[in-house]
Design an enzyme around this catalytic site. Sequence first.
Site, PDB file in Angstrom:
ATOM      1  N   TYR A  77       0.835  -1.206   0.000  1.00 38.91           N
ATOM      2  CA  TYR A  77       0.000   0.000   0.000  1.00 38.91           C
ATOM      3  C   TYR A  77       0.868   1.254   0.000  1.00 38.91           C
ATOM      4  O   TYR A  77       0.596   2.210  -0.719  1.00 38.91           O
ATOM      5  CB  TYR A  77      -0.941   0.018   1.223  1.00 38.91           C
ATOM      6  CG  TYR A  77      -1.945   1.142   1.102  1.00 38.91           C
ATOM      7  CD1 TYR A  77      -3.173   0.933   0.471  1.00 38.91           C
ATOM      8  CD2 TYR A  77      -1.650   2.425   1.561  1.00 38.91           C
ATOM      9  CE1 TYR A  77      -4.072   1.971   0.315  1.00 38.91           C
ATOM     10  CE2 TYR A  77      -2.542   3.463   1.402  1.00 38.91           C
ATOM     11  CZ  TYR A  77      -3.754   3.236   0.776  1.00 38.91           C
ATOM     12  OH  TYR A  77      -4.643   4.270   0.611  1.00 38.91           O
ATOM     13  N   PHE A 129      -7.498  21.158 -24.800  1.00 37.77           N
ATOM     14  CA  PHE A 129      -7.818  19.737 -24.869  1.00 37.77           C
ATOM     15  C   PHE A 129      -9.062  19.527 -24.006  1.00 37.77           C
ATOM     16  O   PHE A 129      -9.240  20.204 -22.996  1.00 37.77           O
ATOM     17  CB  PHE A 129      -6.660  18.825 -24.426  1.00 37.77           C
ATOM     18  CG  PHE A 129      -7.038  17.386 -24.618  1.00 37.77           C
ATOM     19  CD1 PHE A 129      -7.147  16.863 -25.897  1.00 37.77           C
ATOM     20  CD2 PHE A 129      -7.395  16.584 -23.542  1.00 37.77           C
ATOM     21  CE1 PHE A 129      -7.593  15.548 -26.096  1.00 37.77           C
ATOM     22  CE2 PHE A 129      -7.825  15.276 -23.746  1.00 37.77           C
ATOM     23  CZ  PHE A 129      -7.924  14.756 -25.017  1.00 37.77           C
ATOM     24  N   THR A 130      -9.886  18.578 -24.402  1.00 39.61           N
ATOM     25  CA  THR A 130     -11.216  18.423 -23.806  1.00 39.61           C
ATOM     26  C   THR A 130     -11.186  18.320 -22.275  1.00 39.61           C
ATOM     27  O   THR A 130     -11.788  19.143 -21.577  1.00 39.61           O
ATOM     28  CB  THR A 130     -11.893  17.175 -24.396  1.00 39.61           C
ATOM     29  OG1 THR A 130     -11.002  16.063 -24.253  1.00 39.61           O
ATOM     30  CG2 THR A 130     -12.214  17.369 -25.876  1.00 39.61           C
ATOM     31  N   ASP A 220       1.739  19.921 -20.677  1.00 37.53           N
ATOM     32  CA  ASP A 220       0.978  18.701 -20.960  1.00 37.53           C
ATOM     33  C   ASP A 220       1.885  17.851 -21.833  1.00 37.53           C
ATOM     34  O   ASP A 220       1.989  18.043 -23.046  1.00 37.53           O
ATOM     35  CB  ASP A 220      -0.343  19.023 -21.667  1.00 37.53           C
ATOM     36  CG  ASP A 220      -1.148  17.751 -21.940  1.00 37.53           C
ATOM     37  OD1 ASP A 220      -0.552  16.653 -21.925  1.00 37.53           O
ATOM     38  OD2 ASP A 220      -2.365  17.848 -22.192  1.00 37.53           O
ATOM     39  N   LYS A 263      -0.134   7.196 -23.583  1.00 40.82           N
ATOM     40  CA  LYS A 263       0.238   7.494 -24.973  1.00 40.82           C
ATOM     41  C   LYS A 263       1.724   7.197 -25.172  1.00 40.82           C
ATOM     42  O   LYS A 263       2.105   6.037 -25.315  1.00 40.82           O
ATOM     43  CB  LYS A 263      -0.085   8.952 -25.311  1.00 40.82           C
ATOM     44  CG  LYS A 263      -1.579   9.203 -25.542  1.00 40.82           C
ATOM     45  CD  LYS A 263      -2.328   9.511 -24.295  1.00 40.82           C
ATOM     46  CE  LYS A 263      -3.703  10.080 -24.560  1.00 40.82           C
ATOM     47  NZ  LYS A 263      -4.493  10.195 -23.340  1.00 40.82           N
ATOM     48  N   ARG A 387     -13.183  14.993 -34.114  1.00 40.73           N
ATOM     49  CA  ARG A 387     -12.509  16.061 -33.377  1.00 40.73           C
ATOM     50  C   ARG A 387     -12.926  17.382 -34.009  1.00 40.73           C
ATOM     51  O   ARG A 387     -12.178  18.004 -34.742  1.00 40.73           O
ATOM     52  CB  ARG A 387     -10.982  15.915 -33.393  1.00 40.73           C
ATOM     53  CG  ARG A 387     -10.447  14.709 -32.663  1.00 40.73           C
ATOM     54  CD  ARG A 387     -10.171  14.876 -31.172  1.00 40.73           C
ATOM     55  NE  ARG A 387     -11.291  14.722 -30.281  1.00 40.73           N
ATOM     56  CZ  ARG A 387     -11.179  14.322 -29.000  1.00 40.73           C
ATOM     57  NH1 ARG A 387     -10.020  13.998 -28.490  1.00 40.73           N
ATOM     58  NH2 ARG A 387     -12.235  14.262 -28.217  1.00 40.73           N
ATOM     59  N   PHE A 454     -18.839  14.299 -26.384  1.00 40.01           N
ATOM     60  CA  PHE A 454     -18.433  13.410 -27.478  1.00 40.01           C
ATOM     61  C   PHE A 454     -18.319  11.954 -27.037  1.00 40.01           C
ATOM     62  O   PHE A 454     -18.463  11.047 -27.846  1.00 40.01           O
ATOM     63  CB  PHE A 454     -17.089  13.872 -28.074  1.00 40.01           C
ATOM     64  CG  PHE A 454     -15.991  13.967 -27.068  1.00 40.01           C
ATOM     65  CD1 PHE A 454     -15.832  15.125 -26.316  1.00 40.01           C
ATOM     66  CD2 PHE A 454     -15.127  12.913 -26.840  1.00 40.01           C
ATOM     67  CE1 PHE A 454     -14.831  15.222 -25.354  1.00 40.01           C
ATOM     68  CE2 PHE A 454     -14.117  12.996 -25.895  1.00 40.01           C
ATOM     69  CZ  PHE A 454     -13.977  14.158 -25.146  1.00 40.01           C
TER      70      PHE A 454
HETATM   71  N1  F0G Z   1      -3.910  15.733 -22.583  1.00 39.90           N
HETATM   72  C1  F0G Z   1      -3.880  15.322 -23.853  1.00 39.90           C
HETATM   73  C2  F0G Z   1      -3.127  16.118 -24.864  1.00 39.90           C
HETATM   74  C3  F0G Z   1      -4.551  14.150 -24.237  1.00 39.90           C
HETATM   75  O1  F0G Z   1      -4.504  13.759 -25.511  1.00 39.90           O
HETATM   76  C4  F0G Z   1      -5.267  13.428 -23.264  1.00 39.90           C
HETATM   77  C5  F0G Z   1      -6.025  12.238 -23.624  1.00 39.90           C
HETATM   78  C6  F0G Z   1      -5.267  13.891 -21.943  1.00 39.90           C
HETATM   79  C7  F0G Z   1      -4.576  15.055 -21.638  1.00 39.90           C
HETATM   80  C8  F0G Z   1      -6.027  13.199 -20.849  1.00 39.90           C
HETATM   81  O2  F0G Z   1      -5.406  12.025 -20.483  1.00 39.90           O
HETATM   82  O3  F0G Z   1      -7.038  10.239 -21.121  1.00 39.90           O
HETATM   83  O4  F0G Z   1      -5.144   9.774 -19.561  1.00 39.90           O
HETATM   84  O5  F0G Z   1      -7.055  11.136 -18.824  1.00 39.90           O
HETATM   85  N2  F0G Z   1      -6.306  11.936 -24.809  1.00 39.90           N
HETATM   86  C9  F0G Z   1      -7.000  10.767 -25.281  1.00 39.90           C
HETATM   87  C10 F0G Z   1      -7.179  10.877 -26.775  1.00 39.90           C
HETATM   88  C11 F0G Z   1      -8.245  10.437 -24.556  1.00 39.90           C
HETATM   89  O6  F0G Z   1      -7.795   9.962 -27.339  1.00 39.90           O
HETATM   90  O7  F0G Z   1      -6.708  11.833 -27.375  1.00 39.90           O
HETATM   91  P1  F0G Z   1      -6.214  10.728 -19.981  1.00 39.90           P
END
Ligand code: F0G
Length: 464
Positions: A77, A129-130, A220, A263, A387, A454
């Site tokens: 833990y 970014f979303t 990021d 990624k 996108r 989305f």
């Molecule tokens: N920042 C970027 C540039 C990303 O592309 C993503 C995720 C995140 C933050 C968030 O990270 O998914 O680990 O919580 N991108 C994925 C995509 C979902 O398909 O582009 P996460």
Amino acid sequence: MTQHEAKQVWAEPYKIKMVELLKMTTRDEREQAIRQAGYNTFLLKSQDVYIDLLTDSGVGAMSDRQWAGLMMGDESYAGSSNFYHLRDTVEKYYSYKYTVPTHQGRGAENILSQILVKPGDFVPGNMYFTTTRLHQELAGGTFVDIIIDEAHDPASTHPFKGNVDLDKLDELVKRVGSEKIPYICVATCVNMAGGQPISMANMKALRKWCDQHAILIIHDMTRVAENAYFIQQREQGYGDMPIADIVYELCSLTDGATMSSKKDAMVNIGGFLAMNDKKFYEDACNLVVVYEGLHTYGGMAGRDMEALSIGIAESVCDNHIKARVGQVEYLGNALKDRGVSIVQPIGGHAVFLDAKAILPHIRQDQFPAQALAAALYVDAGVRVMERGAVSAGRNKQTGKNYRPKLELVRLTLPRRVYTQAHMDVVVESVCRVIANADSIKGLRFTYEPEYLRFFRGRFEQVDD
Ligand code: F0G
């Protein structure tokens, strides 16, 4: 790698040891599947997909060494040895002194935003970014786009479309004052712009600007190795520098980072928040125990932290990144050669189709990119992602739909997963769909979720 070797044809620096069998479906089955999924490729069952280019997130193939690392999991833990390995790996390759593991990137974004963003603040970024923007907004902040204008033009061939426009930052400071800007969120290889890099020169200029204004840079760093590859290929003075050194230099120009390690680092789950400032680290430790887990695992299993440390080291190898981006360029060039409208230059993780150009008969409020993604699935079982306007969502103040200049379909390549023959199938399918583009209909929402619509939104076809 010498410059001469860099120019040689790319090939995978690995061989395949195990395969995952895929189901082939008929067109009738796919038509039914997409209807049942409300024309949203996120709602398809993966079993019904042949070639899955939805995302590059958490879907890479781990190496034999990473799999071996799973067996070295120390599932204590507190104080797992895998945590200390991860912390040391982050410092070695990414320069950051302190690491707080999180379950994935958005876990780190949540903690970061809660610590640094106060209600009424503005958070500039090189395109949104979303999930990143949503966490800034949930903390009471307002995102401000400060990427160069070229990034919003799919046809611009600017080599560093991820660059920050310092004039836009000057204007923002004049308008709101630097005390209202806690940090600048700088993404390497900007996802929403089409996987476009920021140059080292721009990052250095930004560092100087931020020092003058006492504003932090939060990186990021989800796709930093891919960004480093473009710097090596395109920026004066970096042609002979190893990817690992470029990655280190990029990171060391920033004050902290959020990472989705699903990624670049090729693990199925995981992420972290990293920084150099002790007080910032203390604040992050206080919050991570609330939302993720103890500060030495933060939502990750020990074995996953081990696979991540190994993945980080593999991700900055020159041969790996050359083949990784090489495959994306192979797909992009094949489409370009056949006259398909794609975002230029070809990005690091994906090829982006310009849905506005491909489906001029569909108005943006009938979601051409969403419709194109659905049509691509029906043709050959290739799953891709919208996108564009659906992803952009609504303005939090006015409630109105954003109308992004970029209305794109993303063909995202998982790392080390598909072959060149798979890419050929994709090219053939895209061309077939475009040849029949007139028959594709626009869409309207039948269900619109409040956040990140989305992912789970549902649609029906519009007949007019
Ligand atoms: N920042 C970027 C540039 C990303 O592309 C993503 C995720 C995140 C933050 C968030 O990270 O998914 O680990 O919580 N991108 C994925 C995509 C979902 O398909 O582009 P996460």
